[in-house]
Enzyme design. Structure first.
Site, PDB file in Angstrom:
ATOM      1  N   ASN A  64       0.842  -1.199   0.000  1.00  0.00           N
ATOM      2  CA  ASN A  64       0.000   0.000   0.000  1.00  0.00           C
ATOM      3  C   ASN A  64       0.877   1.249   0.000  1.00  0.00           C
ATOM      4  O   ASN A  64       1.944   1.293   0.633  1.00  0.00           O
ATOM      5  CB  ASN A  64      -1.012   0.000   1.148  1.00  0.00           C
ATOM      6  CG  ASN A  64      -0.415  -0.207   2.524  1.00  0.00           C
ATOM      7  OD1 ASN A  64       0.619  -0.832   2.674  1.00  0.00           O
ATOM      8  ND2 ASN A  64      -1.086   0.309   3.537  1.00  0.00           N
TER       9      ASN A  64
ATOM     10  N   CYS B  96      -4.140   0.719  -2.656  1.00  0.00           N
ATOM     11  CA  CYS B  96      -3.960  -0.547  -1.933  1.00  0.00           C
ATOM     12  C   CYS B  96      -2.875  -1.410  -2.574  1.00  0.00           C
ATOM     13  O   CYS B  96      -2.602  -1.320  -3.781  1.00  0.00           O
ATOM     14  CB  CYS B  96      -5.252  -1.350  -1.938  1.00  0.00           C
ATOM     15  SG  CYS B  96      -6.600  -0.629  -1.007  1.00  0.00           S
TER      16      CYS B  96
ATOM     17  N   GLU C 183      -2.962  -4.547  -3.343  1.00  0.00           N
ATOM     18  CA  GLU C 183      -3.459  -5.429  -4.410  1.00  0.00           C
ATOM     19  C   GLU C 183      -3.469  -4.708  -5.754  1.00  0.00           C
ATOM     20  O   GLU C 183      -3.093  -5.267  -6.783  1.00  0.00           O
ATOM     21  CB  GLU C 183      -4.888  -5.896  -4.105  1.00  0.00           C
ATOM     22  CG  GLU C 183      -5.024  -6.744  -2.849  1.00  0.00           C
ATOM     23  CD  GLU C 183      -5.318  -5.939  -1.598  1.00  0.00           C
ATOM     24  OE1 GLU C 183      -4.777  -4.823  -1.448  1.00  0.00           O
ATOM     25  OE2 GLU C 183      -6.093  -6.428  -0.765  1.00  0.00           O
TER      26      GLU C 183
ATOM     27  N   CYS D 269     -10.700  -3.083  -4.738  1.00  0.00           N
ATOM     28  CA  CYS D 269      -9.733  -4.087  -5.208  1.00  0.00           C
ATOM     29  C   CYS D 269     -10.437  -5.336  -5.718  1.00  0.00           C
ATOM     30  O   CYS D 269      -9.994  -5.957  -6.685  1.00  0.00           O
ATOM     31  CB  CYS D 269      -8.752  -4.433  -4.099  1.00  0.00           C
ATOM     32  SG  CYS D 269      -7.561  -3.113  -3.804  1.00  0.00           S
TER      33      CYS D 269
ATOM     34  N   CYS E 140     -10.288  -4.909  -0.259  1.00  0.00           N
ATOM     35  CA  CYS E 140     -11.404  -3.956  -0.149  1.00  0.00           C
ATOM     36  C   CYS E 140     -12.297  -4.074  -1.391  1.00  0.00           C
ATOM     37  O   CYS E 140     -11.955  -4.750  -2.368  1.00  0.00           O
ATOM     38  CB  CYS E 140     -10.880  -2.525   0.009  1.00  0.00           C
ATOM     39  SG  CYS E 140     -10.324  -1.769  -1.538  1.00  0.00           S
TER      40      CYS E 140
ATOM     41  N   GLU F 284       0.358   5.157   0.693  1.00  0.00           N
ATOM     42  CA  GLU F 284      -0.571   6.182   1.180  1.00  0.00           C
ATOM     43  C   GLU F 284      -0.127   7.571   0.757  1.00  0.00           C
ATOM     44  O   GLU F 284       0.988   7.783   0.275  1.00  0.00           O
ATOM     45  CB  GLU F 284      -0.678   6.074   2.708  1.00  0.00           C
ATOM     46  CG  GLU F 284      -1.241   4.722   3.121  1.00  0.00           C
ATOM     47  CD  GLU F 284      -1.535   4.612   4.610  1.00  0.00           C
ATOM     48  OE1 GLU F 284      -1.053   5.457   5.393  1.00  0.00           O
ATOM     49  OE2 GLU F 284      -2.261   3.662   4.973  1.00  0.00           O
TER      50      GLU F 284
HETATM   51  N1  THU Z   1      -5.258  -1.586   2.327  1.00  0.00           N
HETATM   52  C1  THU Z   1      -4.660  -2.373   1.394  1.00  0.00           C
HETATM   53  O1  THU Z   1      -3.575  -2.042   0.881  1.00  0.00           O
HETATM   54  N2  THU Z   1      -5.269  -3.516   1.041  1.00  0.00           N
HETATM   55  C2  THU Z   1      -6.382  -4.026   1.628  1.00  0.00           C
HETATM   56  O2  THU Z   1      -6.829  -5.106   1.284  1.00  0.00           O
HETATM   57  C3  THU Z   1      -7.050  -3.262   2.703  1.00  0.00           C
HETATM   58  C4  THU Z   1      -6.550  -1.891   2.903  1.00  0.00           C
HETATM   59  C5  THU Z   1      -4.558  -0.381   2.773  1.00  0.00           C
HETATM   60  C6  THU Z   1      -5.111   0.927   2.335  1.00  0.00           C
HETATM   61  C7  THU Z   1      -4.577   1.858   3.425  1.00  0.00           C
HETATM   62  O3  THU Z   1      -3.254   2.234   3.113  1.00  0.00           O
HETATM   63  C8  THU Z   1      -4.539   0.986   4.663  1.00  0.00           C
HETATM   64  O4  THU Z   1      -4.567  -0.351   4.192  1.00  0.00           O
HETATM   65  C9  THU Z   1      -5.681   1.208   5.624  1.00  0.00           C
HETATM   66  O5  THU Z   1      -6.899   1.126   4.991  1.00  0.00           O
END
Ligand code: THU
Length: 130
Positions: free
Chosen positions: A43, A54, A56, A90, A87, A45
């Site tokens: 991920n 994310c 994925e 994704c 999520c 941010e």
């Molecule tokens: N996140 C992912 O990278 N993948 C997931 O399956 C769930 C959420 C990340 C997004 C964000 O950076 C952090 O997790 C919190 O939501």
């Protein structure tokens, strides 16, 4: 090492690169293409929060942008007792590019659970509706 273990290990490794200073929730993903190549993602941010991507989706976009088409499995690794499913956004992307593949969720303690996309994402909207 089994194919699943190799994929989980790649996701763990990708997670090391997570840029998650806002949530501190570090996620790693790894996608296995039918070519056998594995694409990792973490991920990433952003201070605007909303531009966060994310793990994925990073893995999928890396693979697609390298010309890969057709995928066998995706793994998602976090450091939580409750395993992390992809999520909603994704799931839509995984369905678009990978279809009904297994999603291998794992944590750092070695807990693993596998779910098929058709169960994680029932009645998807896709190109068959256009
Ligand atoms: N996140 C992912 O990278 N993948 C997931 O399956 C769930 C959420 C990340 C997004 C964000 O950076 C952090 O997790 C919190 O939501």
């Amino acid at each position: 090492m089994s194919e699943n273990e190799t994929l989980i290990s790649a996701a763990r490794q990708a997670r090391e690169n997570a840029h998650a200073p806002y949530s501190n929730f570090r996620v790693g993903a790894a996608l296995r293409a039918t070519s056998g190549k594995i694409f990792g993602g973490c991920n990433v941010e952003n201070a605007t929060y909303g531009l966060t991507v994310c793990a994925e989706r990073i893995a999928i976009f890396k693979a697609i942008s390298e010309g890969e088409r057709g995928f066998d499995a995706i793994s998602v690794v976090t450091d939580t007792d409750a395993l992390t499913p992809p999520c909603g956004a994704c799931r839509q992307l995984i369905w678009e590019f990978c279809g009904d593949i297994p999603v291998i969720m794992a944590n750092l303690k070695g807990r693993v659970e596998i779910m098929q996309m058709q169960n994680l994402f029932p009645r998807p909207f896709d190109s068959s509706h256009l």
